[in-house]
Design a protein around this motif. Structure first.
Motif, PDB file in Angstrom:
ATOM      1  N   GLN A 117      28.485  10.487  35.210  1.00  0.00           N
ATOM      2  CA  GLN A 117      27.575  10.369  34.096  1.00  0.00           C
ATOM      3  C   GLN A 117      28.005   8.924  33.365  1.00  0.00           C
ATOM      4  OE1 GLN A 117      28.102  14.034  31.899  1.00  0.00           O
ATOM      5  NE2 GLN A 117      26.303  14.889  32.600  1.00  0.00           N
ATOM      6  N   GLN A 118      28.982   8.922  33.210  1.00  0.00           N
ATOM      7  CA  GLN A 118      29.662   7.581  32.411  1.00  0.00           C
ATOM      8  C   GLN A 118      29.362   6.450  33.362  1.00  0.00           C
ATOM      9  OE1 GLN A 118      33.675   8.794  31.849  1.00  0.00           O
ATOM     10  NE2 GLN A 118      33.284   9.469  29.952  1.00  0.00           N
ATOM     11  N   ASN A 119      29.498   6.343  34.708  1.00  0.00           N
ATOM     12  CA  ASN A 119      29.088   5.158  35.362  1.00  0.00           C
ATOM     13  C   ASN A 119      27.740   5.015  35.869  1.00  0.00           C
ATOM     14  OD1 ASN A 119      28.946   6.565  37.812  1.00  0.00           O
ATOM     15  ND2 ASN A 119      31.035   6.102  38.384  1.00  0.00           N
ATOM     16  N   GLY A 120      26.934   5.970  35.412  1.00  0.00           N
ATOM     17  CA  GLY A 120      25.331   5.802  35.706  1.00  0.00           C
ATOM     18  C   GLY A 120      24.933   6.614  37.017  1.00  0.00           C
ATOM     19  N   GLU A 121      25.714   7.429  37.907  1.00  0.00           N
ATOM     20  CA  GLU A 121      25.576   7.750  39.017  1.00  0.00           C
ATOM     21  C   GLU A 121      24.698   9.126  38.883  1.00  0.00           C
ATOM     22  OE1 GLU A 121      28.821   7.914  42.046  1.00  0.00           O
ATOM     23  OE2 GLU A 121      29.943   7.484  40.713  1.00  0.00           O
ATOM     24  N   PHE A 122      25.097  10.079  37.995  1.00  0.00           N
ATOM     25  CA  PHE A 122      24.660  11.259  37.740  1.00  0.00           C
ATOM     26  C   PHE A 122      23.925  11.437  36.185  1.00  0.00           C
ATOM     27  CE2 PHE A 122      28.716  12.968  39.672  1.00  0.00           C
ATOM     28  CZ  PHE A 122      27.959  12.546  41.054  1.00  0.00           C
ATOM     29  N   LEU A 130      24.275  24.336  56.016  1.00  0.00           N
ATOM     30  CA  LEU A 130      25.207  24.136  55.052  1.00  0.00           C
ATOM     31  C   LEU A 130      25.209  22.649  54.489  1.00  0.00           C
ATOM     32  CD1 LEU A 130      28.200  26.113  56.482  1.00  0.00           C
ATOM     33  CD2 LEU A 130      26.411  27.048  54.932  1.00  0.00           C
ATOM     34  N   ARG A 131      25.020  21.710  55.273  1.00  0.00           N
ATOM     35  CA  ARG A 131      24.889  20.363  54.770  1.00  0.00           C
ATOM     36  C   ARG A 131      23.306  20.139  54.154  1.00  0.00           C
ATOM     37  NH1 ARG A 131      27.129  19.282  60.173  1.00  0.00           N
ATOM     38  NH2 ARG A 131      29.201  18.895  59.697  1.00  0.00           N
ATOM     39  N   ARG A 132      22.456  20.752  54.611  1.00  0.00           N
ATOM     40  CA  ARG A 132      21.257  20.715  53.850  1.00  0.00           C
ATOM     41  C   ARG A 132      21.240  21.074  52.556  1.00  0.00           C
ATOM     42  NH1 ARG A 132      18.991  22.477  58.697  1.00  0.00           N
ATOM     43  NH2 ARG A 132      18.266  24.458  57.876  1.00  0.00           N
ATOM     44  N   ILE A 133      22.012  22.335  52.409  1.00  0.00           N
ATOM     45  CA  ILE A 133      22.097  22.897  50.896  1.00  0.00           C
ATOM     46  C   ILE A 133      23.031  22.064  49.934  1.00  0.00           C
ATOM     47  CG2 ILE A 133      23.204  25.143  49.908  1.00  0.00           C
ATOM     48  CD1 ILE A 133      22.610  26.779  52.339  1.00  0.00           C
ATOM     49  N   ALA A 134      24.217  21.600  50.768  1.00  0.00           N
ATOM     50  CA  ALA A 134      25.137  20.575  49.849  1.00  0.00           C
ATOM     51  C   ALA A 134      24.052  19.382  49.247  1.00  0.00           C
ATOM     52  CB  ALA A 134      26.260  20.218  50.650  1.00  0.00           C
ATOM     53  N   GLU A 135      23.463  18.730  50.356  1.00  0.00           N
ATOM     54  CA  GLU A 135      22.576  17.505  50.041  1.00  0.00           C
ATOM     55  C   GLU A 135      21.453  17.915  48.916  1.00  0.00           C
ATOM     56  OE1 GLU A 135      19.408  14.821  52.448  1.00  0.00           O
ATOM     57  OE2 GLU A 135      20.889  15.733  53.364  1.00  0.00           O
ATOM     58  N   LEU A 136      20.854  19.016  48.922  1.00  0.00           N
ATOM     59  CA  LEU A 136      19.870  19.450  47.935  1.00  0.00           C
ATOM     60  C   LEU A 136      20.465  19.581  46.527  1.00  0.00           C
ATOM     61  CD1 LEU A 136      17.065  19.655  47.034  1.00  0.00           C
ATOM     62  CD2 LEU A 136      17.234  22.179  47.872  1.00  0.00           C
ATOM     63  N   THR A 137      21.896  20.171  46.798  1.00  0.00           N
ATOM     64  CA  THR A 137      22.636  20.458  45.552  1.00  0.00           C
ATOM     65  C   THR A 137      23.140  19.131  44.851  1.00  0.00           C
ATOM     66  OG1 THR A 137      23.512  22.595  46.364  1.00  0.00           O
ATOM     67  CG2 THR A 137      24.385  21.658  44.415  1.00  0.00           C
ATOM     68  N   MET A 138      23.566  18.227  45.545  1.00  0.00           N
ATOM     69  CA  MET A 138      23.921  17.083  45.158  1.00  0.00           C
ATOM     70  C   MET A 138      22.808  16.183  44.629  1.00  0.00           C
ATOM     71  SD  MET A 138      26.979  15.688  47.719  1.00  0.00           S
ATOM     72  CE  MET A 138      27.044  14.247  46.819  1.00  0.00           C
ATOM     73  N   HIS A 139      21.637  16.338  45.218  1.00  0.00           N
ATOM     74  CA  HIS A 139      20.414  15.780  44.505  1.00  0.00           C
ATOM     75  C   HIS A 139      20.113  15.925  42.969  1.00  0.00           C
ATOM     76  CE1 HIS A 139      16.848  13.351  44.892  1.00  0.00           C
ATOM     77  NE2 HIS A 139      16.065  14.264  44.562  1.00  0.00           N
ATOM     78  N   SER A 140      20.403  17.188  42.925  1.00  0.00           N
ATOM     79  CA  SER A 140      20.370  17.755  41.571  1.00  0.00           C
ATOM     80  C   SER A 140      21.219  16.898  40.568  1.00  0.00           C
ATOM     81  CB  SER A 140      20.656  19.242  41.325  1.00  0.00           C
ATOM     82  OG  SER A 140      21.711  19.518  41.484  1.00  0.00           O
ATOM     83  N   LEU A 141      22.222  16.433  40.900  1.00  0.00           N
ATOM     84  CA  LEU A 141      23.139  15.621  39.837  1.00  0.00           C
ATOM     85  C   LEU A 141      22.523  14.290  39.383  1.00  0.00           C
ATOM     86  CD1 LEU A 141      26.407  16.073  41.787  1.00  0.00           C
ATOM     87  CD2 LEU A 141      26.153  16.682  39.605  1.00  0.00           C
ATOM     88  N   LYS A 142      21.378  13.736  40.385  1.00  0.00           N
ATOM     89  CA  LYS A 142      20.985  12.447  39.999  1.00  0.00           C
ATOM     90  C   LYS A 142      19.651  12.702  38.945  1.00  0.00           C
ATOM     91  CE  LYS A 142      22.535  10.646  44.229  1.00  0.00           C
ATOM     92  NZ  LYS A 142      22.407  10.436  45.626  1.00  0.00           N
ATOM     93  N   GLY A 143      19.259  13.891  38.864  1.00  0.00           N
ATOM     94  CA  GLY A 143      18.200  14.252  37.924  1.00  0.00           C
ATOM     95  C   GLY A 143      16.731  14.063  38.269  1.00  0.00           C
TER      96      GLY A 143
END
Length: 192
Positions: A141-146, A179-192
């Motif tokens: 969040q501090q470096n603008g990634e999330f 499992l990788r698809r689930i992880a990818e979608l979950t990581m995508h949620s960090l970007k907003g």
């Protein structure tokens, strides 16, 4: 005169950890432990007291083992996104010669409802994971990634929930691609 131990305690504890991790507490008999650890039953009792105490020490060993591997991998991450990706990859891929999934999650599912010691160790481990994830999310969040739409602690709880699900699914025949698809979608949620 007392006999000296004919084994290295950390080595046999590691063997017990992997057996409990793979089979669970209830399915692992004392005979299984004696055979797998390569020590005499009397030595097992003299060193670890009983099966339950050995199991709790094995859980602690798993925590130390996992924390060391996560710390080493996270240290190499240059961005928060790389750090989160490393955590997901660690869960999905595991390590060679280790059972799939997570001993904390397995133990919580099997025993936490009726074993206060296991419950306490699992809850403590889960809190450590959420703290680690919160620090990574805050970094991102501090470096603008999330996204800053949610507090870092809230996102950490959400990520931990996804990771717990992946740790359970990793013990099944579900493909790593899923499992990788689930992880990818979950990581995508960090970007907003």
């Amino acid at each position: 005169m007392a006999r000296s131990k004919e084994f290295e305690e950390s080595v046999v504890l590691e063997k017990a950890m992997k057996l409990f991790w793979e089979q669970g507490y209830e399915k692992t008999s004392m005979n299984d432990l004696v055979e797998h650890m390569g020590i005499h039953r009397r030595s097992l009792y003299d060193t670890f007291t009983d099966k339950h105490t050995l199991f709790l020490k094995a859980i602690d060993r798993f925590g130390d083992w996992t924390n060391a591997r996560l710390a080493a991998g996270l240290k190499q991450s240059e961005t928060a996104a790389q750090a989160i990706q490393f955590v997901f990859d660690f869960i999905i891929n595991g390590e060679e010669d280790t059972p799939p999934g997570c001993m904390f999650v397995n133990s919580a599912v099997e025993l936490a409802i009726r074993d206060a010691d296991v419950d306490a160790k699992a809850v403590e481990a889960f809190a450590r994971v959420e703290q680690m994830l919160a620090e990574i999310v805050l970094w991102g969040q501090q470096n603008g990634e999330f996204t800053k739409q949610y507090e870092a602690t809230e996102m950490a709880e959400y990520l931990h929930n996804a990771l717990a699900g992946l740790r359970v699914m990793a013990r099944t025949s579900v493909t790593k691609e899923k499992l990788r698809r689930i992880a990818e979608l979950t990581m995508h949620s960090l970007k907003g």
